[in-house]
Enzyme design. Structure first.
Site, mmCIF file in Angstrom:
data_model
loop_
_atom_site.group_PDB
_atom_site.id
_atom_site.type_symbol
_atom_site.label_atom_id
_atom_site.label_comp_id
_atom_site.label_asym_id
_atom_site.label_seq_id
_atom_site.Cartn_x
_atom_site.Cartn_y
_atom_site.Cartn_z
ATOM 1 N N ASN A 264 0.615 -1.278 0.096
ATOM 2 C CA ASN A 264 0.213 -0.008 -0.031
ATOM 3 C C ASN A 264 0.888 1.139 0.093
ATOM 4 O O ASN A 264 1.549 1.483 0.828
ATOM 5 C CB ASN A 264 -0.809 0.094 1.148
ATOM 6 C CG ASN A 264 -1.913 1.222 1.478
ATOM 7 O OD1 ASN A 264 -1.559 1.987 0.290
ATOM 8 N ND2 ASN A 264 -2.358 1.353 2.305
ATOM 9 N N LYS B 92 0.121 4.354 -0.324
ATOM 10 C CA LYS B 92 -0.610 5.356 0.231
ATOM 11 C C LYS B 92 -0.225 6.677 -0.819
ATOM 12 O O LYS B 92 -0.344 6.336 -1.914
ATOM 13 C CB LYS B 92 0.158 5.914 1.792
ATOM 14 C CG LYS B 92 -0.141 4.509 2.545
ATOM 15 C CD LYS B 92 0.077 4.557 3.940
ATOM 16 C CE LYS B 92 0.249 3.456 4.732
ATOM 17 N NZ LYS B 92 0.001 3.333 6.175
ATOM 18 N N HIS C 282 -9.381 1.236 5.075
ATOM 19 C CA HIS C 282 -8.067 1.367 5.649
ATOM 20 C C HIS C 282 -8.238 2.412 6.949
ATOM 21 O O HIS C 282 -9.128 3.307 6.895
ATOM 22 C CB HIS C 282 -7.079 2.126 4.919
ATOM 23 C CG HIS C 282 -5.845 1.951 5.143
ATOM 24 N ND1 HIS C 282 -5.052 3.180 6.117
ATOM 25 C CD2 HIS C 282 -4.641 1.236 5.162
ATOM 26 C CE1 HIS C 282 -3.803 2.715 6.539
ATOM 27 N NE2 HIS C 282 -3.632 1.554 5.874
ATOM 28 N N GLU D 237 -6.366 4.908 7.942
ATOM 29 C CA GLU D 237 -6.078 6.142 7.645
ATOM 30 C C GLU D 237 -7.568 6.786 6.884
ATOM 31 O O GLU D 237 -7.821 7.959 7.382
ATOM 32 C CB GLU D 237 -5.036 6.520 6.612
ATOM 33 C CG GLU D 237 -3.626 6.120 7.440
ATOM 34 C CD GLU D 237 -2.516 5.590 6.564
ATOM 35 O OE1 GLU D 237 -2.648 5.823 5.309
ATOM 36 O OE2 GLU D 237 -1.608 5.324 7.407
ATOM 37 N N GLU E 155 -5.083 -4.524 10.724
ATOM 38 C CA GLU E 155 -3.940 -3.505 10.781
ATOM 39 C C GLU E 155 -4.131 -2.894 12.169
ATOM 40 O O GLU E 155 -4.922 -1.954 12.021
ATOM 41 C CB GLU E 155 -3.878 -2.687 9.785
ATOM 42 C CG GLU E 155 -3.809 -3.254 8.374
ATOM 43 C CD GLU E 155 -3.305 -2.038 7.194
ATOM 44 O OE1 GLU E 155 -2.158 -2.507 6.725
ATOM 45 O OE2 GLU E 155 -3.581 -1.202 7.135
ATOM 46 N N GLY F 199 2.846 2.612 10.684
ATOM 47 C CA GLY F 199 3.879 3.697 10.600
ATOM 48 C C GLY F 199 4.577 4.162 11.688
ATOM 49 O O GLY F 199 5.067 4.994 11.858
ATOM 50 N N SER G 32 3.914 -1.951 10.178
ATOM 51 C CA SER G 32 5.376 -1.852 10.504
ATOM 52 C C SER G 32 5.840 -3.268 9.976
ATOM 53 O O SER G 32 6.771 -3.850 10.658
ATOM 54 C CB SER G 32 5.666 -1.455 11.662
ATOM 55 O OG SER G 32 5.316 -0.253 12.198
HETATM 56 P P1 13P Z 1 3.184 0.609 7.432
HETATM 57 O O1 13P Z 1 3.713 -0.626 7.100
HETATM 58 O O2 13P Z 1 3.984 2.013 6.839
HETATM 59 O O3 13P Z 1 3.153 0.674 8.933
HETATM 60 O O4 13P Z 1 1.902 0.661 6.868
HETATM 61 C C1 13P Z 1 0.931 -0.271 7.185
HETATM 62 C C2 13P Z 1 -0.199 0.014 6.307
HETATM 63 O O5 13P Z 1 -0.991 0.893 6.614
HETATM 64 C C3 13P Z 1 -0.649 -0.641 5.072
HETATM 65 O O6 13P Z 1 -1.973 -0.599 4.791
#
Ligand code: 13P
Length: 232
Positions: free
Chosen positions: A6, A8, A90, A92, A156, A162, A192
């Site tokens: 992903n 982002k 997601h 976010e 997640e 992150g 992560s």
């Molecule tokens: P990170 O791997 O940067 O922690 O992000 C995970 C994520 O949100 C994947 O959708």
């Protein structure tokens, strides 16, 4: 096992092209691999990865086929582009853009009906985990998702996204087993995931792959995670 990157809001079409060309030559092991670029970069990714087994998915999808929904993209539009699937729900999107369990379910249903594969994200916040609410949150989030062959769940935990704080393999395994007790679909772990922790996470019996954020932006670290999958 499925490894999805992903991206982002990273990589416009120029960077996407360079990444996809490098990915074509990389060693991926046995993993099924998906990349999820930003919407403006989907087309170049689809074109450059067409000669490979690597699939391209969007980061979100609307539930209507078209209409007055500024900023949204529909499942038929993604299909027209040759996109294989979409992420929905997601954290976010839930935390920053008002996504709810209901809108996540609507997006998932429409995408599946249009023939897209769906990666539906669930996961508790750090406060919810501290309050002992993890299972309640997962039950609420998973209960609205369609039981469909095209659906994959991504667990997640929000506190691990992150942050560099990965769930321990045992914590991930417990959550995955719980999700599967609610909905018998493959479950990816996200939060992560890095080359140095991917092997132990992917070794857990109910971890069926990974949804990778930051570490998916670099071809070497992304392909190292792909190669960390267990066979089968
Ligand atoms: P990170 O791997 O940067 O922690 O992000 C995970 C994520 O949100 C994947 O959708």
């Amino acid at each position: 096992m499925l490894i999805a990157g992903n991206w982002k809001m990273f990589k416009g079409p120029v960077e996407t092209a360079a990444f996809c060309l490098a990915l074509r030559d990389a060693e991926l092991g046995d993993a099924d691999v998906v990349v999820c670029p930003p919407a403006v970069s989907l087309e170049v990714a689809v074109q450059l990865l067409a000669p490979t087994e690597i699939a391209v998915a969007a980061q979100n999808v609307h539930w209507e086929p078209d209409g007055p929904y500024t900023g949204e993209i529909s499942a038929p539009m993604l299909r027209e582009l040759g996109v294989y699937g979409a992420i929905v729900g997601h954290s976010e999107r839930r935390q920053l853009f008002g996504e709810t369990d209901e809108t996540t379910a609507k997006r998932a249903e429409a995408a599946l009906a249009a023939g897209l594969e769906v990666i539906a994200c669930v996961g508790e916040t750090g406060e919810e985990r501290e309050r002992g609410e993890t299972e309640d949150v997962l039950r609420r989030q998973v209960s609205v998702l369609p039981d469909d062959d095209g659906l994959v769940v991504a667990y997640e935990p929000v506190w691990a996204i992150g942050t560099g704080k990965t769930a321990t393999p045992a914590t991930a395994q417990d959550a995955h087993a719980f999700v599967k007790s609610l909905l018998d679909r493959p479950v990816l772990y996200g939060g992560s995931v890095k080359p140095d922790n991917a092997g132990e996470l992917l070794a857990q019996p109910d971890v069926d792959g990974a949804l990778v954020g930051g570490a998916s932006l670099d071809v070497d670290s992304f392909t190292a995670i792909c190669r960390a999958t267990r066979p089968g």
